[in-house]
Design an enzyme around this catalytic site. Structure first.
Site, PDB file in Angstrom:
ATOM      1  N   GLU A  40      24.733  27.184  35.878  1.00  0.00           N
ATOM      2  CA  GLU A  40      23.863  27.972  35.314  1.00  0.00           C
ATOM      3  C   GLU A  40      23.042  27.135  34.212  1.00  0.00           C
ATOM      4  OE1 GLU A  40      22.654  31.460  36.320  1.00  0.00           O
ATOM      5  OE2 GLU A  40      23.739  30.822  38.268  1.00  0.00           O
ATOM      6  N   ASP A  61      11.708  31.873  38.910  1.00  0.00           N
ATOM      7  CA  ASP A  61      12.355  32.327  40.349  1.00  0.00           C
ATOM      8  C   ASP A  61      11.753  33.741  40.835  1.00  0.00           C
ATOM      9  OD1 ASP A  61      13.601  33.590  38.390  1.00  0.00           O
ATOM     10  OD2 ASP A  61      15.501  33.379  38.786  1.00  0.00           O
ATOM     11  N   THR A  73      15.046  34.582  32.385  1.00  0.00           N
ATOM     12  CA  THR A  73      16.537  34.490  32.399  1.00  0.00           C
ATOM     13  C   THR A  73      17.182  34.073  30.925  1.00  0.00           C
ATOM     14  OG1 THR A  73      16.475  33.775  34.640  1.00  0.00           O
ATOM     15  CG2 THR A  73      18.258  33.024  33.799  1.00  0.00           C
TER      16      THR A  73
END
Length: 295
Positions: free
Chosen positions: A83, A101, A106
Protein backbone atom coordinates in the site's frame (compact mmCIF):
# COMPACT_ATOMS: atom_id res chain seq x y z
CA UNK A 1 -9.99 0.45 1.09
CA UNK A 2 -7.85 1.13 -1.94
CA UNK A 3 -6.73 -0.41 -5.16
CA UNK A 4 -3.06 0.52 -5.09
CA UNK A 5 -1.43 1.19 -8.46
CA UNK A 6 2.21 0.48 -9.12
CA UNK A 7 4.21 3.36 -7.65
CA UNK A 8 7.06 5.00 -9.51
CA UNK A 9 10.09 2.75 -9.86
CA UNK A 10 12.51 3.02 -6.98
CA UNK A 11 15.65 1.26 -5.86
CA UNK A 12 15.14 -2.05 -4.12
CA UNK A 13 15.31 -1.79 -0.37
CA UNK A 14 15.62 -4.21 2.49
CA UNK A 15 13.98 -3.08 5.69
CA UNK A 16 14.23 -4.93 8.96
CA UNK A 17 11.46 -5.43 11.47
CA UNK A 18 12.11 -5.49 15.18
CA UNK A 19 13.80 -8.72 16.19
CA UNK A 20 11.62 -11.13 18.11
CA UNK A 21 12.49 -11.82 21.77
CA UNK A 22 13.76 -15.26 22.57
CA UNK A 23 11.15 -17.77 23.54
CA UNK A 24 11.08 -18.32 27.31
CA UNK A 25 12.91 -21.40 28.49
CA UNK A 26 11.38 -24.27 30.37
CA UNK A 27 11.11 -24.10 34.14
CA UNK A 28 13.99 -25.76 36.01
CA UNK A 29 13.21 -29.03 37.67
CA UNK A 30 12.88 -28.97 41.45
CA UNK A 31 15.67 -30.81 43.30
CA UNK A 32 14.67 -33.61 45.62
CA UNK A 33 15.36 -32.84 49.29
CA UNK A 34 18.31 -34.63 50.89
CA UNK A 35 17.54 -37.64 53.02
CA UNK A 36 17.69 -36.98 56.72
CA UNK A 37 18.15 -39.29 59.71
CA UNK A 38 20.94 -41.75 60.58
CA UNK A 39 24.09 -42.23 58.58
CA UNK A 40 22.75 -45.58 57.38
CA UNK A 41 19.69 -44.01 55.69
CA UNK A 42 19.30 -45.13 52.07
CA UNK A 43 18.18 -42.62 49.39
CA UNK A 44 15.47 -43.68 46.97
CA UNK A 45 15.46 -42.76 43.30
CA UNK A 46 12.44 -40.84 42.05
CA UNK A 47 10.13 -43.07 40.01
CA UNK A 48 10.31 -42.51 36.24
CA UNK A 49 7.07 -41.33 34.69
CA UNK A 50 5.54 -43.72 32.22
CA UNK A 51 5.63 -42.70 28.52
CA UNK A 52 1.85 -42.45 28.58
CA UNK A 53 1.89 -40.07 31.53
CA UNK A 54 4.62 -37.95 29.92
CA UNK A 55 2.66 -37.69 26.70
CA UNK A 56 -0.44 -36.69 28.64
CA UNK A 57 1.27 -33.85 30.48
CA UNK A 58 3.38 -32.51 27.58
CA UNK A 59 2.15 -29.06 26.48
CA UNK A 60 0.47 -28.92 23.10
CA UNK A 61 2.25 -26.99 20.37
CA UNK A 62 0.18 -24.01 19.26
CA UNK A 63 0.62 -22.76 15.71
CA UNK A 64 0.85 -18.98 15.42
CA UNK A 65 -1.87 -16.94 13.79
CA UNK A 66 -2.56 -13.28 13.20
CA UNK A 67 -4.22 -12.83 16.60
CA UNK A 68 -0.69 -13.07 18.05
CA UNK A 69 0.60 -9.46 18.31
CA UNK A 70 3.89 -10.40 16.61
CA UNK A 71 2.11 -11.94 13.63
CA UNK A 72 -0.35 -9.06 13.49
CA UNK A 73 2.67 -6.76 13.18
CA UNK A 74 3.99 -8.91 10.32
CA UNK A 75 0.61 -8.57 8.59
CA UNK A 76 0.62 -4.78 8.90
CA UNK A 77 4.15 -4.61 7.47
CA UNK A 78 3.25 -6.90 4.57
CA UNK A 79 0.19 -4.80 3.69
CA UNK A 80 2.17 -1.59 4.05
CA UNK A 81 4.82 -2.80 1.61
CA UNK A 82 2.12 -2.98 -1.06
CA UNK A 83 0.00 0.00 0.00
CA UNK A 84 2.75 2.46 0.91
CA UNK A 85 6.08 0.94 -0.24
CA UNK A 86 7.44 0.80 3.31
CA UNK A 87 7.40 -1.58 6.28
CA UNK A 88 7.05 1.39 8.63
CA UNK A 89 3.26 1.40 8.55
CA UNK A 90 2.99 3.74 11.53
CA UNK A 91 4.64 6.50 9.49
CA UNK A 92 1.65 6.40 7.13
CA UNK A 93 -1.02 7.91 9.39
CA UNK A 94 -0.65 11.31 7.58
CA UNK A 95 -0.51 9.82 4.07
CA UNK A 96 -3.09 11.16 1.61
CA UNK A 97 -3.36 11.50 -2.17
CA UNK A 98 -5.67 10.80 -5.08
CA UNK A 99 -4.03 7.85 -6.84
CA UNK A 100 -6.44 7.97 -9.76
CA UNK A 101 -8.24 4.72 -9.07
CA UNK A 102 -11.72 6.24 -9.03
CA UNK A 103 -12.02 6.19 -5.24
CA UNK A 104 -11.22 9.83 -4.54
CA UNK A 105 -8.67 10.54 -1.82
CA UNK A 106 -6.77 7.57 -0.41
CA UNK A 107 -5.47 8.16 3.11
CA UNK A 108 -3.91 6.62 6.16
CA UNK A 109 -2.42 3.28 7.14
CA UNK A 110 -4.35 1.01 4.78
CA UNK A 111 -5.74 3.42 2.21
CA UNK A 112 -9.11 4.55 3.55
CA UNK A 113 -10.94 6.26 0.68
CA UNK A 114 -13.26 9.24 0.41
CA UNK A 115 -15.16 7.43 -2.35
CA UNK A 116 -15.75 4.13 -0.52
CA UNK A 117 -17.08 5.36 2.83
CA UNK A 118 -14.36 4.02 5.10
CA UNK A 119 -12.53 7.36 5.30
CA UNK A 120 -15.77 8.89 6.57
CA UNK A 121 -15.98 6.06 9.12
CA UNK A 122 -12.49 6.92 10.40
CA UNK A 123 -13.38 10.60 10.81
CA UNK A 124 -16.69 9.71 12.47
CA UNK A 125 -14.82 7.58 15.02
CA UNK A 126 -12.25 10.36 15.47
CA UNK A 127 -15.04 12.84 16.12
CA UNK A 128 -16.51 10.55 18.78
CA UNK A 129 -13.10 10.43 20.45
CA UNK A 130 -12.42 14.16 19.99
CA UNK A 131 -15.48 16.31 19.25
CA UNK A 132 -14.81 19.55 17.44
CA UNK A 133 -11.71 18.31 15.61
CA UNK A 134 -10.61 19.97 12.36
CA UNK A 135 -11.91 17.09 10.20
CA UNK A 136 -15.45 16.91 11.57
CA UNK A 137 -16.61 19.70 9.25
CA UNK A 138 -15.98 17.45 6.23
CA UNK A 139 -18.38 14.69 7.29
CA UNK A 140 -21.42 16.12 5.41
CA UNK A 141 -19.39 16.33 2.19
CA UNK A 142 -17.98 12.81 2.67
CA UNK A 143 -21.49 11.43 3.12
CA UNK A 144 -22.30 12.65 -0.40
CA UNK A 145 -19.10 11.26 -1.94
CA UNK A 146 -19.59 7.55 -1.20
CA UNK A 147 -19.24 5.89 -4.60
CA UNK A 148 -17.78 8.99 -6.22
CA UNK A 149 -14.21 10.01 -7.17
CA UNK A 150 -15.11 13.69 -6.68
CA UNK A 151 -13.36 16.02 -4.24
CA UNK A 152 -16.39 18.27 -3.96
CA UNK A 153 -16.65 19.79 -0.51
CA UNK A 154 -13.12 18.68 0.40
CA UNK A 155 -10.78 20.86 -1.65
CA UNK A 156 -8.72 22.91 -1.15
CA UNK A 157 -8.19 22.39 2.60
CA UNK A 158 -8.89 18.72 3.32
CA UNK A 159 -5.43 17.36 2.47
CA UNK A 160 -3.64 19.78 4.78
CA UNK A 161 -6.17 19.31 7.57
CA UNK A 162 -5.84 15.51 7.35
CA UNK A 163 -2.05 15.72 7.56
CA UNK A 164 -2.23 17.98 10.61
CA UNK A 165 -4.89 15.90 12.35
CA UNK A 166 -2.92 12.70 11.74
CA UNK A 167 -0.36 13.86 14.31
CA UNK A 168 -3.10 13.50 16.93
CA UNK A 169 -3.00 10.13 18.76
CA UNK A 170 -6.80 10.14 18.71
CA UNK A 171 -6.90 10.05 14.90
CA UNK A 172 -4.22 7.36 14.90
CA UNK A 173 -6.38 5.36 17.30
CA UNK A 174 -9.41 5.87 15.06
CA UNK A 175 -7.46 4.54 12.06
CA UNK A 176 -6.30 1.49 13.99
CA UNK A 177 -9.78 0.71 15.28
CA UNK A 178 -11.49 1.08 11.89
CA UNK A 179 -8.80 -1.04 10.25
CA UNK A 180 -9.48 -3.78 12.78
CA UNK A 181 -13.27 -3.45 12.75
CA UNK A 182 -13.75 -3.43 9.00
CA UNK A 183 -10.83 -5.49 7.70
CA UNK A 184 -8.48 -7.27 10.07
CA UNK A 185 -10.91 -8.89 12.52
CA UNK A 186 -13.49 -10.05 9.93
CA UNK A 187 -10.75 -11.46 7.66
CA UNK A 188 -8.98 -13.39 10.41
CA UNK A 189 -12.28 -14.67 11.81
CA UNK A 190 -13.44 -15.95 8.40
CA UNK A 191 -10.05 -17.50 7.67
CA UNK A 192 -10.04 -19.38 10.98
CA UNK A 193 -13.58 -20.59 10.27
CA UNK A 194 -12.29 -21.89 6.92
CA UNK A 195 -9.46 -23.72 8.71
CA UNK A 196 -6.62 -21.46 7.53
CA UNK A 197 -3.46 -20.61 9.40
CA UNK A 198 -1.39 -17.39 9.38
CA UNK A 199 -0.67 -17.21 5.64
CA UNK A 200 -4.28 -17.83 4.71
CA UNK A 201 -5.44 -15.32 7.30
CA UNK A 202 -3.13 -12.74 5.76
CA UNK A 203 -4.30 -13.58 2.22
CA UNK A 204 -7.90 -12.95 3.33
CA UNK A 205 -6.95 -9.72 5.11
CA UNK A 206 -5.04 -8.29 2.15
CA UNK A 207 -7.89 -9.15 -0.21
CA UNK A 208 -10.47 -7.53 2.07
CA UNK A 209 -8.37 -4.36 2.36
CA UNK A 210 -8.04 -4.00 -1.42
CA UNK A 211 -11.39 -5.27 -2.68
CA UNK A 212 -13.82 -4.61 0.16
CA UNK A 213 -16.44 -7.03 1.50
CA UNK A 214 -18.22 -7.65 -1.81
CA UNK A 215 -15.04 -8.22 -3.80
CA UNK A 216 -13.62 -10.47 -1.09
CA UNK A 217 -16.82 -12.53 -0.97
CA UNK A 218 -16.75 -12.98 -4.75
CA UNK A 219 -13.11 -14.11 -4.71
CA UNK A 220 -13.72 -16.57 -1.85
CA UNK A 221 -16.80 -17.99 -3.54
CA UNK A 222 -14.87 -18.58 -6.78
CA UNK A 223 -12.04 -20.27 -4.88
CA UNK A 224 -14.47 -22.63 -3.19
CA UNK A 225 -15.75 -23.83 -6.55
CA UNK A 226 -12.19 -24.96 -7.33
CA UNK A 227 -11.01 -26.42 -4.02
CA UNK A 228 -12.38 -27.35 -0.62
CA UNK A 229 -11.43 -25.22 2.36
CA UNK A 230 -9.50 -27.13 5.04
CA UNK A 231 -12.47 -26.88 7.41
CA UNK A 232 -14.41 -28.97 4.86
CA UNK A 233 -11.69 -31.55 4.47
CA UNK A 234 -9.64 -29.86 1.76
CA UNK A 235 -5.89 -29.39 1.50
CA UNK A 236 -4.79 -25.98 2.78
CA UNK A 237 -2.13 -25.40 0.12
CA UNK A 238 -4.47 -26.38 -2.71
CA UNK A 239 -7.20 -24.14 -1.36
CA UNK A 240 -4.88 -21.14 -1.01
CA UNK A 241 -3.64 -21.72 -4.55
CA UNK A 242 -7.24 -21.55 -5.72
CA UNK A 243 -7.89 -18.41 -3.66
CA UNK A 244 -4.85 -16.59 -5.06
CA UNK A 245 -5.78 -17.67 -8.60
CA UNK A 246 -9.30 -16.34 -8.09
CA UNK A 247 -8.02 -13.07 -6.67
CA UNK A 248 -5.57 -12.49 -9.50
CA UNK A 249 -8.31 -13.16 -12.06
CA UNK A 250 -10.59 -10.73 -10.22
CA UNK A 251 -7.91 -8.03 -10.28
CA UNK A 252 -7.13 -8.48 -13.97
CA UNK A 253 -10.80 -8.54 -14.93
CA UNK A 254 -11.04 -4.93 -13.74
CA UNK A 255 -7.78 -3.90 -15.42
CA UNK A 256 -5.78 -6.29 -17.63
CA UNK A 257 -2.62 -4.22 -17.02
CA UNK A 258 -2.93 -4.19 -13.27
CA UNK A 259 0.16 -4.99 -11.21
CA UNK A 260 -0.41 -8.23 -9.29
CA UNK A 261 2.97 -8.49 -7.58
CA UNK A 262 1.39 -8.49 -4.11
CA UNK A 263 0.18 -11.96 -5.13
CA UNK A 264 2.89 -13.15 -7.52
CA UNK A 265 6.05 -12.15 -5.64
CA UNK A 266 4.66 -11.90 -2.11
CA UNK A 267 1.89 -14.28 -1.07
CA UNK A 268 2.64 -16.91 -3.72
CA UNK A 269 6.30 -16.95 -2.66
CA UNK A 270 5.36 -17.88 0.90
CA UNK A 271 2.88 -20.49 -0.31
CA UNK A 272 5.37 -22.19 -2.62
CA UNK A 273 7.85 -22.33 0.26
CA UNK A 274 5.23 -24.16 2.34
CA UNK A 275 5.29 -21.37 4.92
CA UNK A 276 1.67 -21.61 6.00
CA UNK A 277 2.53 -20.15 9.42
CA UNK A 278 4.30 -17.04 8.01
CA UNK A 279 7.40 -17.89 10.02
CA UNK A 280 10.22 -15.37 9.53
CA UNK A 281 12.55 -14.75 7.87
CA UNK A 282 10.18 -13.47 5.20
CA UNK A 283 11.59 -12.21 1.91
CA UNK A 284 9.40 -10.82 -0.85
CA UNK A 285 9.01 -8.17 -3.54
CA UNK A 286 6.22 -5.75 -4.41
CA UNK A 287 6.38 -3.49 -7.47
CA UNK A 288 9.99 -4.60 -7.88
CA UNK A 289 11.10 -3.45 -4.42
CA UNK A 290 12.54 -6.06 -2.05
CA UNK A 291 11.60 -6.39 1.62
CA UNK A 292 12.70 -8.54 4.52
CA UNK A 293 11.32 -9.40 7.94
CA UNK A 294 14.21 -11.19 9.67
CA UNK A 295 13.98 -14.18 11.96
Amino acid sequence: MSNSPSPAASSSTSRSATALPSAPGSSPSTALPSATGTATATSQAAPKPSPTAAATTAPATTRPDLTDPKWKEYAQELVSSAENSTLDWRSQYPYIEDIGDGNGYTAGIIGFCSGTGDLADVITRYTALKPGNILAKYLPALALLDGSPSHQGLDPTFVGDWQRAAQDPALQQAQNEERDRQYFTPAVSQAKTDGLHALGQFAYYDALVVHGPQGFAAIRATAQTKAKAPAKGGDETAYLDAFLDARKAYMLAGNPNRNTSRIDTEQRVFLRAGNLDLQPPLNWQVYGDSYTIPA
